[in-house]
Write a protein that holds these residues in place. Structure first.
Motif, mmCIF file in Angstrom:
data_model
loop_
_atom_site.group_PDB
_atom_site.id
_atom_site.type_symbol
_atom_site.label_atom_id
_atom_site.label_comp_id
_atom_site.label_asym_id
_atom_site.label_seq_id
_atom_site.Cartn_x
_atom_site.Cartn_y
_atom_site.Cartn_z
ATOM 1 N N VAL A 2 0.704 -1.333 0.006
ATOM 2 C CA VAL A 2 -0.207 0.037 -0.238
ATOM 3 C C VAL A 2 1.119 1.787 -0.021
ATOM 4 C CG1 VAL A 2 -1.670 1.813 1.360
ATOM 5 C CG2 VAL A 2 -1.777 -1.278 0.740
ATOM 6 N N ILE A 3 2.582 1.728 1.280
ATOM 7 C CA ILE A 3 2.761 2.034 0.478
ATOM 8 C C ILE A 3 4.570 1.988 0.796
ATOM 9 C CG2 ILE A 3 3.539 3.765 1.887
ATOM 10 C CD1 ILE A 3 1.254 5.192 2.953
ATOM 11 N N GLY A 4 4.532 1.716 0.092
ATOM 12 C CA GLY A 4 6.119 1.501 -0.428
ATOM 13 C C GLY A 4 7.336 1.584 0.581
ATOM 14 N N ASP B 146 -1.536 9.106 3.084
ATOM 15 C CA ASP B 146 -2.003 8.958 2.626
ATOM 16 C C ASP B 146 -2.188 8.059 1.673
ATOM 17 O OD1 ASP B 146 -3.301 10.059 0.410
ATOM 18 O OD2 ASP B 146 -3.529 12.410 1.360
ATOM 19 N N ALA B 147 -3.114 7.029 1.578
ATOM 20 C CA ALA B 147 -3.187 5.714 0.497
ATOM 21 C C ALA B 147 -4.578 5.527 0.234
ATOM 22 C CB ALA B 147 -2.182 5.052 0.450
ATOM 23 N N VAL B 148 -4.757 4.953 -0.973
ATOM 24 C CA VAL B 148 -5.976 4.690 -1.353
ATOM 25 C C VAL B 148 -6.029 3.306 -1.980
ATOM 26 C CG1 VAL B 148 -8.826 4.502 -2.773
ATOM 27 C CG2 VAL B 148 -7.026 6.368 -2.379
ATOM 28 N N ASN C 275 -2.834 3.978 -4.640
ATOM 29 C CA ASN C 275 -1.871 5.621 -4.892
ATOM 30 C C ASN C 275 -2.010 5.836 -3.532
ATOM 31 O OD1 ASN C 275 -2.968 5.199 -7.795
ATOM 32 N ND2 ASN C 275 -5.077 5.717 -6.875
ATOM 33 N N GLU C 276 -1.014 6.063 -3.596
ATOM 34 C CA GLU C 276 -0.064 6.858 -1.682
ATOM 35 C C GLU C 276 0.220 8.157 -2.215
ATOM 36 O OE1 GLU C 276 4.273 5.437 -1.177
ATOM 37 O OE2 GLU C 276 3.544 3.687 -2.454
ATOM 38 N N ARG C 277 0.378 9.049 -1.603
ATOM 39 C CA ARG C 277 1.048 10.229 -1.117
ATOM 40 C C ARG C 277 1.807 10.633 0.652
ATOM 41 N NH1 ARG C 277 -2.490 15.064 -1.268
ATOM 42 N NH2 ARG C 277 -2.892 14.237 1.210
#
Length: 136
Positions: free
Chosen positions: A100-102, A111-113, A130-132
């Protein structure tokens, strides 16, 4: 003297606002979005040095579930960096892991979807993430 007090008050308010912003931004907000026509159950979040895996409740068809992961509270003292994964078992009992988050560290926020696009006959998920994430 009056200008000095006004200046101190403005500086104090700015620092308090910045501290509130930092505290409220700490950690990772994750949203699991189920785009299928089936309820998805048995998902959990894990990463290296997590105190305890985080179980995700069943996500109904065409709905989503949002939760917060705080690496400071959820990690052991040995945690410095890692990747956040969602894991589950298919109908044959095989464990699948989706990133989800690398990469994140203890102080990161973001955040991540995690979108579940489809489920095959064996219970294997097709997903898109999608992560930020940021240092601050």
């Amino acid at each position: 003297m009056k200008k000095f007090l006004i200046g101190i008050t403005l500086i104090s308010m700015t620092l308090a606002g910045a501290a509130f912003f930092y505290i409220s931004q700490h950690g990772l907000d994750i949203r699991v979005q189920n785009e299928t026509n089936k309820e998805i159950a048995g998902l959990y979040v894990t990463y290296n040095h997590i105190k305890k895996d985080i179980k995700i409740p069943p996500v109904s068809a065409k709905s989503s579930y949002k939760f917060h992961v705080d690496p400071v509270k959820n990690s052991t003292a040995d945690f410095n960096e890692g990747a956040l994964n969602i894991q589950y078992k298919d109908s044959k009992g095989n464990v699948h892991s989706e990133t989800v988050i690398g990469y994140f560290e203890r102080s990161y926020s973001g955040d991540a979807v995690f979108k579940i696009k489809s489920v095959d006959k064996d219970g294997v998920l097709a997903v898109k993430t999608n992560e930020r994430v940021s240092l601050y």
